[in-house]
Structure formats: structure tokens, C-alpha cells
Design an enzyme around this catalytic site. Structure first.
Site: not given
Ligand code: GLA
Length: 386
Positions: A35, A176
Site C-alpha cells: 500500500e 488500480d
Molecule cells: C489509491 C491509489 C493507488 C494507490 C493506493 C495506495 O488506491 O489510486 O494508486 O496509491 O491508493 O496504495
């Protein structure tokens, strides 16, 4: 075609007076581990989930763009030649941003009608925004008569990231969109954000009598708010101080943390990134050995690091994790950007009901709205329908 696909097509036809040229779905995601490492050039391990957003697209012969959602009353109308940063706002920005980014890449996109049906819970930290972007991108790509290949998908992923960063104003790291486009059923996706390389990692806890539970705390979560951008900026400045482009390039984390000792906030943020990167490597090893107990401990350690060092958790997420662990979870953590949203817990199937009850009771005692619990099965990535 499923019932839902028919409904989207029927609604589209009713609203726009003609059948769509193409339809696509794109899933939301949970991140198993890794994360706040994507924008630090590290590795993360998300998986696509079965909750998806559906998009139907029809090209027009003029330059008008109309974007509607089955979840919203009002249509948004603009001009395809004037799309871009500052044009659309709110949820529309994610869809219009994709159209803009695909044109910026040089594709010949005329005006179009778009209808979306978002079935990924909003604000739950399950990437409803990436699902929206990717469904529109893939449907538009098909409507343009373009092929669907791994290279095309990678270009579309970049369009979606650009839409989110430049039009929606959330400087997210690409995890994502990548898993929404490239996820594979029964697998998590190991994504190396330095190289863009992806590897499918089998993820079938069900075969071991386990289940992954998502607990949406329903505590507000929005990445376009300042907290996410602030964490990213701090990591980038720490990397600059250490003389690297990304924190994941640091080869001696201990020495780096000593160098950051005069700056406790940067030091804590960097420590989360360094330790999280180690946990991702350990998680891949544990999964290869089907050692879910060790994997579960990594989840819980990740949560502690996000709570104490990265400071992106919140009371609702912490209480959820504690309640799940007390109910026998092998591990639990917040997932996604944080500041609200969802937690995940790895549970024996026999303990799932207890965990749901424990979370519900813990929320009730505190006078919080009941959390929403849903099982998370590793689903396939985005696809064209029909
Ligand atoms: C969000 C962002 C991702 C990532 C997460 C944390 O989901 O869209 O790109 O940085 O937070 O891991």
C-alpha cells in the site's frame, strides 16, 4: 449477455434513441498488500473483484459529448474538442477525462454518448473511479473499432491514469487502473511499478477453507482530497533528499532512515514504504508456499505500519481490524488509499459470520453506521461485452 448488460443496453437505447456501438465492464479492486508503494516505484499485489462498472458508448457524427449514469439524475453535456482539465467535475471528470486523454494520445475520437452503470460502491476505497475510467476506455476503444490486445490495454491504462491525475485531480499511482484492466480470475496481480511488469499470482484462499472479507467502513474516503497528494509529495521529497528518483530504489533502508532522522515525518513515511516493500516480497513467498498464516501476519503488520508510520488509517478502520482479529482472522488491514474506505480480513470460512457480527457490534457501540461486508473473490479484469 447477463441481465445487467441487457438493462444497460435497454436504458441506453431509451435515453439516446439508438443502440450503443460497444459496451464494456471494468472491475473494482482490493489491494492484498503493497500500500502506497505504487507511486514510490515499488511492487504491490492487488486483485480485481466481482463488483464492476459497466459503460455503453455510441459515437456521434458531431462533436457533442453526453455522459449519463444510471445512478445520477442529470446528464452532462460538453464538446469533445473542449474537454480537458477544468471542464467536467465530480464523477463525470473520470469519464470525460478518459475521452480527453485518448484524444490527447492522437486517437480520432468524435462526439459520443455514454451511459455508465456503477456497481462498485462509491467512496469505499474499492476503486470505483478506476472501474469507471477503465470501462469507458475499453468501451470507447471497441466503439472506435480498435483491437483489444495487451499493448492496447497498457496504452488505455496510461489514458486512465492521465484522466485521473490531470482532469479529476487525484495524483494516484496506477495500481488500480492496471489491475482493473489486467486482473485475472483466481489470481492477484503482482505489479512492479518501476518496470510496469505484471505477474499473475494464484489467489484461491477458498481452496484452503479461507475467505477474504471486505468490510466497507462507510467512513468518507476521497482521494481528490489533500491527504493522498500530501503523502505522495512527502515520499517524493524524501526520495529527492536521499538522491533517488523513487523510494523503492533505496538499497540500504537503514542508512536512509538514519539520514532522515532529523525529519521525523519524512522518516516515518519512508519507513512505511521500506517495510511495506519487504512485506510484499515476503507475501509472494508465503503465497507460493500456501502459508496463509504467515501471509495473514503480514497483512496485520501492514496495517500497523499504515496506521503508525504512514498515518492514513482512521478510527473506523482500526476498530474493524481489531474486531476481525479478535474474531479469529489470520490477518487484517485497511486496503487502498486510506482515510476511510474498506478493510480486508483473511478468515477461516467458519469465522466469517462472527467477524461480520463483531464489526457490526463494534460500530454499533460507538454509534457509527453499520459497516457493509462483502466477500471478495478474485475476478477477471475489464472486458468488452456482447
Ligand atoms: C489509491 C491509489 C493507488 C494507490 C493506493 C495506495 O488506491 O489510486 O494508486 O496509491 O491508493 O496504495
Amino acid at each position: 449477455m447477463s441481465h445487467r448488460d441487457h438493462r444497460l443496453r435497454d436504458d441506453f437505447t431509451a435515453q439516446f434513441g439508438a443502440v450503443p456501438d460497444a459496451e464494456a465492464l471494468a472491475p473494482g479492486r482490493v489491494n492484498l498488500i503493497g500500500e502506497h508503494v505504487d507511486y514510490n516505484g515499488g511492487r504491490c499485489l492487488p486483485m480485481a473483484i466481482s463488483q464492476s462498472t459497466y459503460a455503453a458508448v455510441r459515437l456521434r457524427s458531431d462533436t457533442t459529448v453526453t455522459i449519463r449514469s444510471r445512478q445520477q439524475a442529470d446528464a452532462w453535456t460538453g464538446d469533445v474538442t473542449r474537454l480537458g482539465p477544468g471542464d467536467a467535475t465530480g464523477w463525470v471528470a473520470y469519464a470525460a477525462g478518459v475521452v480527453w486523454a485518448m484524444r490527447e494520445r492522437g486517437l480520432d475520437v468524435p462526439g459520443l454518448d455514454v451511459l455508465v452503470d456503477g456497481q462498485v460502491p462509491l467512496g469505499a476505497g474499492l476503486s470505483s473511479s478506476a472501474a469507471l475510467e477503465c470501462s469507458v476506455a475499453l468501451a470507447l476503444n471497441a466503439a472506435l473499432g480498435r483491437p483489444d490486445s495487451p499493448d492496447v490495454r497498457r496504452a488505455l491504462i496510461e489514458d486512465c491514469i492521465r484522466a485521473e491525475r490531470d482532469v479529476a485531480g487525484a495524483p494516484t499511482g496506477g495500481m488500480d487502473q492496471t489491475v482493473s484492466m489486467l486482473g485475472r480470475a483466481g489470481h492477484a496481480l503482482l505489479l512492479d511499478c518501476a518496470t510496469g511488469r505484471t505477474t499473475d499470482v494464484p489467489w484461491q484462499p477458498e481452496a484452503a477453507g479461507l475467505a477474504l472479507l471486505v468490510i466497507d467502513t462507510r467512513a468518507a474516503h476521497a482521494l481528490a482530497d489533500g491527504g493522498y497528494a500530501d503523502r505522495r509529495a512527502t515520499c517524493e521529497s524524501a526520495a529527492a533528499l536521499l538522491g533517488v528518483s523513487f523510494l523503492a530504489e533505496v538499497t540500504d533502508p537503514e542508512a536512509a532512515l538514519t539520514r532522515l532522522a532529523g525529519d521525523p515525518v519524512r522518516q516515518r513515511r519512508a519507513r512505511h514504504v521500506f517495510t511495506e516493500l519487504q512485506r510484499v516480497d515476503a507475501a509472494v513467498t508465503d503465497l507460493a508456499a500456501a502459508d496463509f498464516s504467515a501471509f495473514g501476519r503480514l497483512l496485520t503488520a501492514s496495517h500497523a505500519s499504515l496506521r503508525d508510520d504512514f498515518e492514513v488509517s482512521c478510527a473506523e478502520l482500526d476498530v474493524t481490524v481489531e474486531a476481525c482479529l479478535a474474531a479469529g482472522a489470520l490477518g487484517a488491514r485497511m486496503t487502498g488509499g486510506g482515510f476511510g474506505g474498506s478493510a480486508i480480513a483473511l478468515l477461516r470460512e467458519a469465522d466469517v459470520d462472527d467477524a461480520v457480527a463483531a464489526c457490526t457490534e463494534a460500530f454499533d457501540i460507538r454509534g457509527w453506521r453499520a459497516p457493509r461486508c462483502l466477500p471478495a473473490i478474485a475476478a477477471g479484469g475489464a472486458r468488452v461485452l456482447g
